[in-house]
Design a protein around this motif. Structure first.
Motif, PDB file in Angstrom:
ATOM      1  N   ALA A  38      -1.287  -4.938 -24.771  1.00  0.00           N
ATOM      2  CA  ALA A  38      -2.239  -4.086 -23.998  1.00  0.00           C
ATOM      3  C   ALA A  38      -2.048  -3.723 -22.579  1.00  0.00           C
ATOM      4  O   ALA A  38      -1.252  -4.669 -21.822  1.00  0.00           O
ATOM      5  N   LEU A  39      -2.361  -2.475 -22.017  1.00  0.00           N
ATOM      6  CA  LEU A  39      -1.618  -2.201 -20.624  1.00  0.00           C
ATOM      7  C   LEU A  39      -2.656  -3.008 -19.691  1.00  0.00           C
ATOM      8  O   LEU A  39      -3.763  -3.597 -20.083  1.00  0.00           O
ATOM      9  N   PRO A  40      -2.314  -3.270 -18.604  1.00  0.00           N
ATOM     10  CA  PRO A  40      -2.949  -3.984 -17.636  1.00  0.00           C
ATOM     11  C   PRO A  40      -4.165  -3.050 -17.119  1.00  0.00           C
ATOM     12  O   PRO A  40      -4.160  -2.041 -16.967  1.00  0.00           O
ATOM     13  N   GLN A  41      -5.304  -4.094 -16.855  1.00  0.00           N
ATOM     14  CA  GLN A  41      -6.437  -3.404 -16.449  1.00  0.00           C
ATOM     15  C   GLN A  41      -6.314  -3.039 -14.913  1.00  0.00           C
ATOM     16  O   GLN A  41      -6.616  -4.068 -14.229  1.00  0.00           O
ATOM     17  N   GLY A  42      -5.742  -2.180 -14.203  1.00  0.00           N
ATOM     18  CA  GLY A  42      -5.776  -1.874 -12.977  1.00  0.00           C
ATOM     19  C   GLY A  42      -4.461  -2.191 -12.278  1.00  0.00           C
ATOM     20  O   GLY A  42      -3.717  -2.669 -12.973  1.00  0.00           O
ATOM     21  N   LEU A  43      -4.610  -2.272 -10.980  1.00  0.00           N
ATOM     22  CA  LEU A  43      -3.302  -2.326 -10.382  1.00  0.00           C
ATOM     23  C   LEU A  43      -3.665  -3.491  -9.235  1.00  0.00           C
ATOM     24  O   LEU A  43      -4.881  -3.842  -8.979  1.00  0.00           O
ATOM     25  N   PRO A  44      -2.467  -4.326  -9.059  1.00  0.00           N
ATOM     26  CA  PRO A  44      -2.722  -5.501  -8.000  1.00  0.00           C
ATOM     27  C   PRO A  44      -3.245  -4.915  -6.691  1.00  0.00           C
ATOM     28  O   PRO A  44      -3.087  -3.701  -6.227  1.00  0.00           O
ATOM     29  N   ASP A  45      -3.918  -5.841  -5.946  1.00  0.00           N
ATOM     30  CA  ASP A  45      -4.455  -5.341  -4.555  1.00  0.00           C
ATOM     31  C   ASP A  45      -3.563  -4.952  -3.706  1.00  0.00           C
ATOM     32  O   ASP A  45      -3.586  -3.955  -2.861  1.00  0.00           O
ATOM     33  N   GLU A  46      -2.249  -5.611  -3.840  1.00  0.00           N
ATOM     34  CA  GLU A  46      -1.111  -5.059  -2.909  1.00  0.00           C
ATOM     35  C   GLU A  46      -0.856  -3.528  -3.220  1.00  0.00           C
ATOM     36  O   GLU A  46      -0.178  -3.031  -2.258  1.00  0.00           O
ATOM     37  N   VAL A  47      -1.450  -3.037  -4.310  1.00  0.00           N
ATOM     38  CA  VAL A  47      -0.808  -1.597  -4.380  1.00  0.00           C
ATOM     39  C   VAL A  47      -2.150  -0.892  -3.984  1.00  0.00           C
ATOM     40  O   VAL A  47      -2.232   0.165  -3.301  1.00  0.00           O
ATOM     41  N   LEU A  48      -3.534  -1.214  -4.398  1.00  0.00           N
ATOM     42  CA  LEU A  48      -4.552  -0.550  -4.235  1.00  0.00           C
ATOM     43  C   LEU A  48      -5.140  -0.603  -2.718  1.00  0.00           C
ATOM     44  O   LEU A  48      -5.736   0.487  -2.205  1.00  0.00           O
ATOM     45  N   ASN A  49      -4.575  -1.591  -1.901  1.00  0.00           N
ATOM     46  CA  ASN A  49      -4.630  -1.454  -0.546  1.00  0.00           C
ATOM     47  C   ASN A  49      -3.805  -0.547   0.354  1.00  0.00           C
ATOM     48  O   ASN A  49      -4.047  -0.499   1.394  1.00  0.00           O
ATOM     49  N   LEU A  50      -2.904  -0.076  -0.189  1.00  0.00           N
ATOM     50  CA  LEU A  50      -1.923   0.712   0.600  1.00  0.00           C
ATOM     51  C   LEU A  50      -2.320   2.085   0.872  1.00  0.00           C
ATOM     52  O   LEU A  50      -3.552   2.722   0.282  1.00  0.00           O
ATOM     53  N   PRO A  51      -2.087   2.643   2.225  1.00  0.00           N
ATOM     54  CA  PRO A  51      -2.951   3.648   2.636  1.00  0.00           C
ATOM     55  C   PRO A  51      -1.839   4.937   2.164  1.00  0.00           C
ATOM     56  O   PRO A  51      -1.894   5.954   2.955  1.00  0.00           O
ATOM     57  N   ALA A  52      -1.347   4.896   0.963  1.00  0.00           N
ATOM     58  CA  ALA A  52      -0.691   5.956   0.500  1.00  0.00           C
ATOM     59  C   ALA A  52      -1.382   6.610  -0.602  1.00  0.00           C
ATOM     60  O   ALA A  52      -0.858   7.397  -1.359  1.00  0.00           O
ATOM     61  N   GLN A  53      -2.585   6.346  -1.030  1.00  0.00           N
ATOM     62  CA  GLN A  53      -3.579   6.998  -2.117  1.00  0.00           C
ATOM     63  C   GLN A  53      -3.473   8.469  -2.130  1.00  0.00           C
ATOM     64  O   GLN A  53      -3.510   8.971  -3.087  1.00  0.00           O
ATOM     65  N   SER A  54      -3.314   9.018  -0.885  1.00  0.00           N
ATOM     66  CA  SER A  54      -3.418  10.602  -0.873  1.00  0.00           C
ATOM     67  C   SER A  54      -2.090  11.110  -1.281  1.00  0.00           C
ATOM     68  O   SER A  54      -1.874  12.400  -1.627  1.00  0.00           O
ATOM     69  N   LEU A  55      -0.953  10.172  -1.123  1.00  0.00           N
ATOM     70  CA  LEU A  55       0.363  10.964  -1.540  1.00  0.00           C
ATOM     71  C   LEU A  55       0.720  10.344  -2.856  1.00  0.00           C
ATOM     72  O   LEU A  55       1.142  11.306  -3.578  1.00  0.00           O
ATOM     73  N   ILE A  56       0.271   9.373  -3.416  1.00  0.00           N
ATOM     74  CA  ILE A  56       0.584   8.649  -4.672  1.00  0.00           C
ATOM     75  C   ILE A  56      -0.528   8.476  -5.381  1.00  0.00           C
ATOM     76  O   ILE A  56      -1.176   7.572  -5.002  1.00  0.00           O
ATOM     77  N   ASN A  57      -0.688   9.040  -6.652  1.00  0.00           N
ATOM     78  CA  ASN A  57      -1.600   8.577  -7.640  1.00  0.00           C
ATOM     79  C   ASN A  57      -0.996   7.417  -8.415  1.00  0.00           C
ATOM     80  O   ASN A  57      -0.346   7.614  -9.454  1.00  0.00           O
ATOM     81  N   PHE A  58      -1.320   6.059  -7.984  1.00  0.00           N
ATOM     82  CA  PHE A  58      -0.691   5.017  -8.568  1.00  0.00           C
ATOM     83  C   PHE A  58      -0.959   4.845 -10.147  1.00  0.00           C
ATOM     84  O   PHE A  58      -0.277   4.352 -10.678  1.00  0.00           O
ATOM     85  N   GLU A  59      -2.050   5.237 -10.230  1.00  0.00           N
ATOM     86  CA  GLU A  59      -2.561   4.948 -11.872  1.00  0.00           C
ATOM     87  C   GLU A  59      -1.751   5.920 -12.729  1.00  0.00           C
ATOM     88  O   GLU A  59      -1.440   5.620 -13.813  1.00  0.00           O
ATOM     89  N   GLU A  60      -1.421   7.157 -12.222  1.00  0.00           N
ATOM     90  CA  GLU A  60      -0.546   8.150 -12.898  1.00  0.00           C
ATOM     91  C   GLU A  60       0.726   7.769 -13.110  1.00  0.00           C
ATOM     92  O   GLU A  60       1.384   7.473 -14.132  1.00  0.00           O
ATOM     93  N   GLY A  61       1.364   7.030 -11.904  1.00  0.00           N
ATOM     94  CA  GLY A  61       2.724   6.319 -11.996  1.00  0.00           C
ATOM     95  C   GLY A  61       2.890   5.206 -12.969  1.00  0.00           C
ATOM     96  O   GLY A  61       3.578   4.988 -13.811  1.00  0.00           O
ATOM     97  N   LEU A  62       1.426   4.266 -12.826  1.00  0.00           N
ATOM     98  CA  LEU A  62       1.715   3.165 -13.958  1.00  0.00           C
ATOM     99  C   LEU A  62       1.767   3.601 -15.563  1.00  0.00           C
ATOM    100  O   LEU A  62       2.610   3.101 -16.016  1.00  0.00           O
ATOM    101  N   LYS A  63       1.140   4.722 -15.781  1.00  0.00           N
ATOM    102  CA  LYS A  63       1.261   5.242 -17.187  1.00  0.00           C
ATOM    103  C   LYS A  63       2.678   5.759 -17.532  1.00  0.00           C
ATOM    104  O   LYS A  63       3.020   5.332 -18.448  1.00  0.00           O
ATOM    105  N   ASN A  64       3.428   5.879 -16.511  1.00  0.00           N
ATOM    106  CA  ASN A  64       4.939   6.365 -16.875  1.00  0.00           C
ATOM    107  C   ASN A  64       5.638   5.292 -17.199  1.00  0.00           C
ATOM    108  O   ASN A  64       6.910   5.280 -17.570  1.00  0.00           O
ATOM    109  N   SER A  65       5.157   3.853 -16.757  1.00  0.00           N
ATOM    110  CA  SER A  65       6.015   2.758 -17.020  1.00  0.00           C
ATOM    111  C   SER A  65       5.320   1.557 -17.883  1.00  0.00           C
ATOM    112  O   SER A  65       5.812   0.524 -18.051  1.00  0.00           O
TER     113      SER A  65
END
Length: 738
Positions: free
Chosen positions: A536-563
């Motif tokens: 099963a894929l992980p439910q969400g990303l860890p806080d160390e990623v979610l709290n990064l100020p890079a949300q406008s540059l990187i869609n971390f959820e989309e990147g997670l799907k690629n890996s």
């Protein structure tokens, strides 16, 4: 009709013959290249010892060292090597300053004249260079020995060492025991047998023999630039592969393919005979049926007669074939003999193919009025193949003995590629440039090679041609597949025309990648296993990623799907983060020099990396710049380049919290010139003394500092050389810093 089917069988036979031959050549190449590598590694320690001793003795001669000092050095050096590296070493010896020295304190008889010995005279044919003498059998021990020698700087002295070849002989014999080949040997350039799987052959000189198998092999190797040969000798069919190394020496693997090809010939004859008999039966039964039709034309309708005929004919032909296949199945189940199983598998393949042909003949006769029936057997094969592929998708495979190479100038693409094949357990080598890939193919044997097309300096097509046009490259005839984002119509045809065996588009489809590998790997390397249940894929990303100020540059959820998992995603983020500085400099250099071709290639690679980590918008900006560079739209590039690079560099700061180790390194004090110069001097001295512990201590101490930009790359290379115990390279690199 019989001629048509006989032609089909002959073509099939040639296909199987060539496949068998290709597999034997590949096995022989692997065995020969591995033997050459093992022999090189075995020699390397003694070669390094001789070179280091010659260097030291040259200094001692120049410094007028006494005979006692020279003798003590040779004894100490011989003892150190014997205790630490080579237990069976005979130690160093030589003729120096007009007298004989022995590192083992051996005292020669009174009539011993060192200058008349080959170990002394032979090195003067190549002054200053390491010389390898012909092997000989030691009279006292019975061991096969090899002498290495080198002249010294005074032009009169020689330092030498004897090497026991017993370990190499053991490796040669084991290659045959493991069934890697039928005969394994090492020959010198003059035909002397250094090692042989039959120990009774060691020491013979095949160049002096007349019409022996050894003499035949030696002459083929000596007089040809080819690396493999196929010939017949006294009724036997041999395939030989030769790998050259050292001073025109060769590691040779010999396969006796007599039984393999004889079985194929028997199968060919049997299959043709069955086809001819089948056609004769059909002819006889048609004649009888025609006669019966004339006699009983008023009692049985023509259609019923035909159906009865076809039914009986099918039964009459199928019965003996099915009996043959049934008995053959028992052989496959109960036999333990590898050769017999191989023959039985060929009979099974041919028998089933023959049944298919019978079916098609019956079908053709039943529906001869339908024009499209001419191709029914092709459709049947295609549909059956599709069903088999569909069934295989429920399984996967492992190939732990397979080795592949993938070349891409984008490290993230290499990581993704390796991750996709992790569960196959294959050995995967990677290269970040075409030249690096070519160098690896010259040293290693690969089952498949994957080359990216767009790379700076030398692209994938140029690399392909460099590999396949080099007859000495062990991979010049192996499958090479292109990896490209160029998925436009007609692209595949162009790549195949360029010489590639196959074509994969980016982003790489895991199923197509595995299908391509299975297409070119030999069956014996592949083990089919049940596909693991998807986690099963992980439910969400860890806080160390979610709290990064890079949300406008990187869609971390989309990147997670690629890996699929964060454990697979984070290394990609790290590669993207750590490569920003080097990539930025390279892109800026191409921009300033107006090198739009390489500018497009580097931006192309950045586009791919950005999309993989989830920075899709930035990837689109890269795509636009890449397209502009390809059409040399300088105005567009100039108006967008600065903003594009500013955004790229901003990724470094926003991703830095994920990688505190890098941040910590940035905060370390910069090492000053005095500290660095002292460290290099100590490194050089430790390398000269082959003092590994001191080398590591120096690196640990300097680990508390950060190297200035001008020294970082050289320091990294020195450390890598030290970790590989390459003391000569450590010395050379230390001397290169002035």
């Amino acid at each position: 009709m019989s001629a048509f089917f006989v032609c089909i069988v002959i073509l099939y036979y040639r296909m199987v013959y060539n496949e068998k031959k290709s597999n034997i050549i590949k096995d022989g190449r692997m065995a020969a290249v591995q033997s050459a590598d093992q022999f090189d590694k075995y020699l390397s320690t003694n070669v390094d010892m001789i070179k280091f001793a010659a260097y030291t003795l040259d200094e001692m001669i120049a410094g007028n060292s006494t005979d006692k000092e020279i003798q003590d050095y040779l004894v100490n050096q011989s003892t150190a090597v014997k205790n630490a590296v080579l237990e069976n070493s005979t130690g160093l010896y030589g003729y120096i300053n007009g007298r004989f020295f022995s590192g083992t304190n051996w005292v020669p008889p009174a009539d011993y004249d060192a200058t008349n010995r080959p170990w002394y005279s032979k090195p003067f044919e190549n002054p200053g260079k390491l010389t390898m003498l012909e092997p000989y059998v030691d009279i006292q021990t019975g061991n096969t020995m090899l002498a290495l020698g080198k002249t010294l700087s005074d032009g009169q002295s020689v330092i030498s060492v004897d090497i026991s070849l017993d370990q190499v002989q053991k490796l040669t014999e084991e290659a045959v025991l493991k069934e890697d080949s039928d005969i394994e040997m090492i020959l010198t350039g003059t035909g002397v047998v250094v090692t042989h799987s039959d120990i009774n052959e060691v020491g013979k000189n095949y160049s002096n023999e007349d019409e022996t198998l050894g003499n035949k092999i030696y002459n083929l190797v000596k007089n040809s630039d080819e690396s493999f040969f196929e010939f017949k000798y006294k009724g036997c069919h041999y395939i030989v592969y030769s790998a050259a190394f050292q001073d025109n020496w060769h590691c040779i693997s010999v396969h006796d393919a007599t039984s393999v090809f004889a079985s194929l010939t028997k199968i060919l004859i049997l299959t043709i005979a069955v086809i001819i008999i089948t056609i004769l039966i059909i002819g006889v039964m048609i004649a009888r049926s025609t006669s019966r039709d004339l006699i009983a034309e008023h009692a049985i309708s023509a259609n019923e007669a035909k159906n009865a005929f076809l039914s009986k004919m099918s039964h009459e032909i199928r019965t003996p074939i099915n009996a043959m296949l049934g008995m053959n199945e028992m052989i496959l189940r109960e036999s333990d003999n590898k050769d017999i199983i191989s023959y039985a598998e060929e009979i099974n393949t041919s028998g089933n193919a023959l049944l298919g042909m019978v079916d098609e003949i019956i079908d053709y006769t039943k529906q001869e009025a339908e024009d499209d029936r001419d191709f029914s057997f092709l459709r049947h094969r295609k549909e059956r193949g599709a069903a088999e592929r569909e069934a295989f998708t429920k399984n996967t495979f492992i190939a732990p003995d397979a080795r592949i190479l993938v070349c891409d100038d984008n490290p993230i693409n290499l990581t993704v590629f390796s991750s996709l094949l992790k569960r196959t357990k294959m050995k995967i080598d990677t290269a970040v440039s075409a030249d690096e890939a070519i160098e690896l193919t010259q040293k290693n044997v690969y089952d498949i090679i994957f080359l990216d097309h767009m790379m700076p300096k030398k692209d994938g097509i140029e690399a392909l041609h460099d590999i396949v046009n080099d007859a000495s490259n062990p991979n010049c005839k192996d499958p090479i597949v292109v990896i490209t984002a160029n998925a436009v119509p007609g692209a595949k045809k162009e790549y195949l025309a360029a010489g590639f065996w196959d074509y994969l588009t980016k982003p790489i489809d895991p199923e197509k990648l595995e299908e391509t590998i299975l297409k070119y790997l030999p069956d014996y390397m592949v083990q089919r296993v049940d596909a693991p249940q998807e986690e099963a894929l992980p439910q969400g990303l860890p806080d160390e990623v979610l709290n990064l100020p890079a949300q406008s540059l990187i869609n971390f959820e989309e990147g997670l799907k690629n890996s699929a998992t964060y454990e697979g995603y984070k290394p990609l983020l790290k590669i993207f983060h750590t490569s920003i500085e080097d990539n930025s400099k390279e892109i800026e250099d191409y921009y300033n020099s107006k090198d739009w071709k390489n500018y497009a290639i580097r931006v192309h690679a950045l586009k791919s990396s950005a999309r993989i980590i989830g920075a899709s918008d930035y990837g689109e900006e890269a795509q636009a710049l890449e397209n502009a560079a390809k059409r040399e739209d300088v105005e567009y590039i100039k108006s967008h380049h600065d903003g594009f690079m500013k955004t790229y560099k901003s990724f470094k700061d926003v991703l830095a919290p994920l990688f505190p180790a890098e941040a910590e390194n940035v905060n370390k004090p910069v090492a000053d010139e005095e500290l660095i110069s002292g460290a290099y001097a100590e490194l050089r001295e430790a390398a000269e003394n082959m003092d590994c512990d001191t080398l590591l201590a120096i690196f640990d101490e300097l680990g508390n500092y950060r190297m200035p930009e001008g020294d970082a790359e050289l320091w990294k290379k020195v450390r890598e050389a030290a970790e590989n115990y390459d003391y000569d390279k450590v010395i050379a690199l230390a001397d290169s810093r002035k």
